[in-house]
Design a protein around this motif. Structure first.
Motif, short mmCIF file in Angstrom:
data_model
loop_
_atom_site.label_atom_id
_atom_site.label_comp_id
_atom_site.label_asym_id
_atom_site.label_seq_id
_atom_site.Cartn_x
_atom_site.Cartn_y
_atom_site.Cartn_z
N ASN A 285 1.78 6.87 3.34
CA ASN A 285 1.57 8.31 3.31
C ASN A 285 2.90 9.03 3.19
O ASN A 285 3.95 8.47 3.54
CB ASN A 285 0.86 8.76 4.59
CG ASN A 285 -0.57 8.28 4.65
OD1 ASN A 285 -1.44 8.76 3.94
ND2 ASN A 285 -0.82 7.29 5.51
N PRO A 286 2.88 10.28 2.71
CA PRO A 286 4.13 11.05 2.72
C PRO A 286 4.65 11.17 4.14
O PRO A 286 3.89 11.26 5.10
CB PRO A 286 3.71 12.40 2.13
CG PRO A 286 2.24 12.46 2.29
CD PRO A 286 1.74 11.07 2.20
N MET A 287 5.97 11.18 4.28
CA MET A 287 6.55 11.23 5.61
C MET A 287 6.50 12.64 6.19
O MET A 287 6.37 12.80 7.41
CB MET A 287 7.99 10.72 5.57
CG MET A 287 8.11 9.30 5.02
SD MET A 287 9.79 8.62 5.09
CE MET A 287 9.90 8.18 6.80
N THR A 288 6.65 13.63 5.32
CA THR A 288 6.62 15.02 5.77
C THR A 288 5.90 15.85 4.71
O THR A 288 5.64 15.40 3.59
CB THR A 288 8.04 15.57 5.96
OG1 THR A 288 8.67 15.64 4.69
CG2 THR A 288 8.87 14.70 6.89
N CYS A 289 5.58 17.09 5.07
CA CYS A 289 4.99 18.01 4.09
C CYS A 289 5.96 18.31 2.95
O CYS A 289 5.54 18.60 1.83
CB CYS A 289 4.59 19.32 4.79
SG CYS A 289 3.24 19.13 5.98
N TRP A 290 7.23 18.26 3.25
CA TRP A 290 8.23 18.47 2.20
C TRP A 290 8.07 17.45 1.08
O TRP A 290 8.17 17.78 -0.09
CB TRP A 290 9.63 18.41 2.81
CG TRP A 290 10.73 18.49 1.80
CD1 TRP A 290 11.35 17.47 1.19
CD2 TRP A 290 11.30 19.69 1.26
NE1 TRP A 290 12.29 17.92 0.30
CE2 TRP A 290 12.28 19.30 0.33
CE3 TRP A 290 11.09 21.04 1.48
CZ2 TRP A 290 13.04 20.20 -0.38
CZ3 TRP A 290 11.86 21.94 0.77
CH2 TRP A 290 12.81 21.53 -0.15
N ASP A 291 7.82 16.17 1.44
CA ASP A 291 7.61 15.14 0.43
C ASP A 291 6.43 15.48 -0.47
O ASP A 291 6.47 15.25 -1.68
CB ASP A 291 7.36 13.78 1.11
CG ASP A 291 8.59 13.29 1.87
OD1 ASP A 291 9.70 13.70 1.52
OD2 ASP A 291 8.41 12.49 2.81
N ILE A 292 5.36 16.02 0.11
CA ILE A 292 4.18 16.38 -0.69
C ILE A 292 4.53 17.52 -1.64
O ILE A 292 4.14 17.51 -2.81
CB ILE A 292 3.02 16.77 0.24
CG1 ILE A 292 2.65 15.58 1.14
CG2 ILE A 292 1.82 17.22 -0.58
CD1 ILE A 292 1.60 15.91 2.17
N MET A 293 5.24 18.52 -1.15
CA MET A 293 5.58 19.66 -1.99
C MET A 293 6.46 19.23 -3.16
O MET A 293 6.30 19.71 -4.29
CB MET A 293 6.29 20.73 -1.15
CG MET A 293 6.56 22.02 -1.93
SD MET A 293 7.45 23.27 -0.96
CE MET A 293 9.08 22.55 -0.93
N VAL A 294 7.40 18.31 -2.91
CA VAL A 294 8.27 17.85 -3.99
C VAL A 294 7.47 17.05 -5.01
O VAL A 294 7.65 17.18 -6.22
CB VAL A 294 9.43 17.01 -3.41
CG1 VAL A 294 10.21 16.34 -4.52
CG2 VAL A 294 10.34 17.88 -2.56
N ALA A 295 6.56 16.17 -4.52
CA ALA A 295 5.78 15.33 -5.42
C ALA A 295 4.72 16.12 -6.17
O ALA A 295 4.46 15.87 -7.35
CB ALA A 295 5.13 14.19 -4.64
N GLU A 296 4.08 17.06 -5.49
CA GLU A 296 2.99 17.83 -6.09
C GLU A 296 3.22 19.31 -5.80
O GLU A 296 2.63 19.90 -4.89
CB GLU A 296 1.65 17.37 -5.52
CG GLU A 296 1.33 15.91 -5.76
CD GLU A 296 1.08 15.61 -7.23
OE1 GLU A 296 0.91 16.56 -8.00
OE2 GLU A 296 1.06 14.42 -7.59
N PRO A 297 4.07 19.99 -6.56
CA PRO A 297 4.42 21.38 -6.27
C PRO A 297 3.24 22.35 -6.43
O PRO A 297 3.30 23.48 -5.96
CB PRO A 297 5.53 21.69 -7.27
CG PRO A 297 5.39 20.66 -8.34
CD PRO A 297 4.84 19.44 -7.69
#
Length: 464
Positions: A285-297
């Motif tokens: 899973n993504p480690m943080t919400c930041w990782d999700i935002m970078v991967a899927e803006p």
């Protein structure tokens, strides 16, 4: 006067020999023989003998030898005295060495007259040297090279006793390419006689290509069951320079499930040697919400599953609220009711978060920065009176007395700006007034967060 005759012995017609010859003579008439008289006839030999040597002789060396056995003879020896002794520098049956030898002969008569002659015996070598090549050889390439450096021993000998010169093509110590190469060697002796031999050197490649795989690849999936992951294609190198495509047990952009997947890659060179490497693909899973935002803006704010732990940690993933349209922040809530308090005494509040403490700490550790907002509204309160206490407990269990200020700085946020309601105090709540006053700010020290407990003591009218 009487007639007489002279008689000599030996007489006048006698052949005298070389040396001293005595002659006795006497006279005789008809009546009387005279007394004898003697004289000497000396024959001197000053004629040298005659000696004739044979003509110059050319011989070949005896097989396998550096000499030639030969018997020779003088053609003629004569002396007027019928006697002459002969002497030669070489006996008439001799081993003659591999060169030109001068033979001198002399004849000596009894009168010490000497005659000399000479001739030459020339021994030449027309025998080929012996050469033995090594057996055919099969070798592997040198490490990291497409060739093999080969050194060999060639056995040579010659009837002359001197070692011939050996010339090989390719030369001894050369680098041989992969495949079969014929080596031709020639032995040359001092007389220019030659002999040849040859052998083969076969070089084979057994060296596997070298593959460099990633140490480990980690991919994040976005709250799905699987993810299409990619990784840098391993690089292949081979000593021959001929290596095929890299093939892996899982192709790039393969769909992976959560967890570990071992990926094996191989490449084969032009000689059927195959090299391997292996690496692990870890999908989490993504480690943080930041990782999700970078991967899927384009993803909206909402609940997403994260996993801030490292591979092998025994901590479950958990669902958090992500501010993806704003900062990519991960929001953690607690369910501890705060509220209004108006009394004299002590209030101790445990902060109960929606997740376990080890999950929150793991999230804080992997986050670039972290902050927690604290707020207190006070009315006619003395927060820093000697009988009052305002502190919070950090995650390791230590009590802290900074309220919106950096770790180790006692006081509230207003003191950093020198904007507290009274210049002599470090918090607004320290100034006892019949008005509501607010002390709030962010705690930002990742090593101390989150706040585990609050401890408020004093005469209070406050709102948390």
């Amino acid at each position: 006067m009487y007639d007489y005759e002279v008689f000599c012995s030996p007489g006048q017609d006698h052949f005298f020999v070389i040396g001293i010859n005595q002659v006795t003579c006497y006279a005789k008439d008809s009546f009387i023989k005279s007394d004898p008289c003697d004289f000497v006839v000396e024959i001197i030999d000053d004629q040298p003998p005659v000696i004739q040597c044979p003509p110059n002789i050319t011989l070949l060396t005896d097989p396998g030898n550096a000499t030639s056995l030969h018997e020779w003879a003088l053609l003629d020896v004569y002396d007027n005295s019928n006697y002459a002794s002969t002497t030669c520098s070489s006996s008439m049956i001799s081993y003659f060495p591999l060169r030109q030898t001068e033979v001198m002969c002399s004849a000596l008569d009894n009168s010490s007259n000497v005659a000399i002659c000479n001739f030459y015996i020339d021994v030449i070598d027309q025998e080929s040297p012996d050469i033995i090549c090594p057996d055919n050889q099969t070798l592997v390439t040198d490490v990291n090279l497409p060739v093999a450096t080969v050194v060999w021993n060639t056995s040579v000998s010659d009837n002359s006793g001197y070692l011939p010169t050996v010339v090989c093509i390719p030369s001894n110590g050369s680098s041989f390419p992969i495949g079969k190469t014929i080596v031709n060697c020639t032995a040359i002796d001092f007389a220019g006689n030659t002999n040849d031999c040859n052998f083969s050197i076969t070089v084979i490649d057994l060296e596997e290509p070298i593959l460099t795989c990633p140490n480990q690849s980690i991919a994040i999936y976005d709250n799905a069951i699987s993810i299409i992951a990619s990784w840098p294609l391993p690089q292949a190198w081979d000593n021959t320079g001929m290596v095929g495509d890299v093939l892996c047990s899982a192709a790039n952009s393969t769909v992976f499930s959560l967890g570990w997947t071992a990926i094996t890659c191989n490449a084969t060179d032009g000689y059927d040697n195959t090299g391997l490497c292996e690496f692990l693909m870890y999908i989490h899973n993504p480690m943080t919400c930041w990782d999700i935002m970078v991967a899927e803006p384009e993803f909206p704010n909402g609940i997403y599953r994260i996993d801030p732990t490292k591979p092998g940690d025994d901590i479950d993933a958990f669902d958090v609220f992500c501010l993806l349209n704003e900062t990519g922040a991960t929001v953690i809530y607690h369910d501890t009711p705060m509220g209004n308090y108006s009394r004299h005494g002590t209030v101790v509040k445990d902060i109960n978060y929606q997740f376990a403490m080890n999950q929150i700490v793991a999230l804080i550790d992997v986050s670039h920065k972290c902050r927690q907002f604290v707020n207190m509204d006070t009315y006619y309160t003395t927060m820093n009176h000697r009988y009052s206490v305002k502190q919070w407990m950090q995650r390791s269990g230590h009590w802290m007395r900074n309220w919106g200020t950096p770790t180790g700085v006692y006081g509230c946020t207003c003191s950093l700006k020198k904007a507290c309601s009274h210049p002599g105090y470090v918090c607004n709540g320290d100034h006892r007034q019949y008005i509501w006053q607010t002390d709030e700010g962010y705690l930002t020290d990742k090593l101390t967060l989150p706040v585990r407990k609050l401890h408020i003591q004093g005469k209070l009218y406050y709102h948390l």
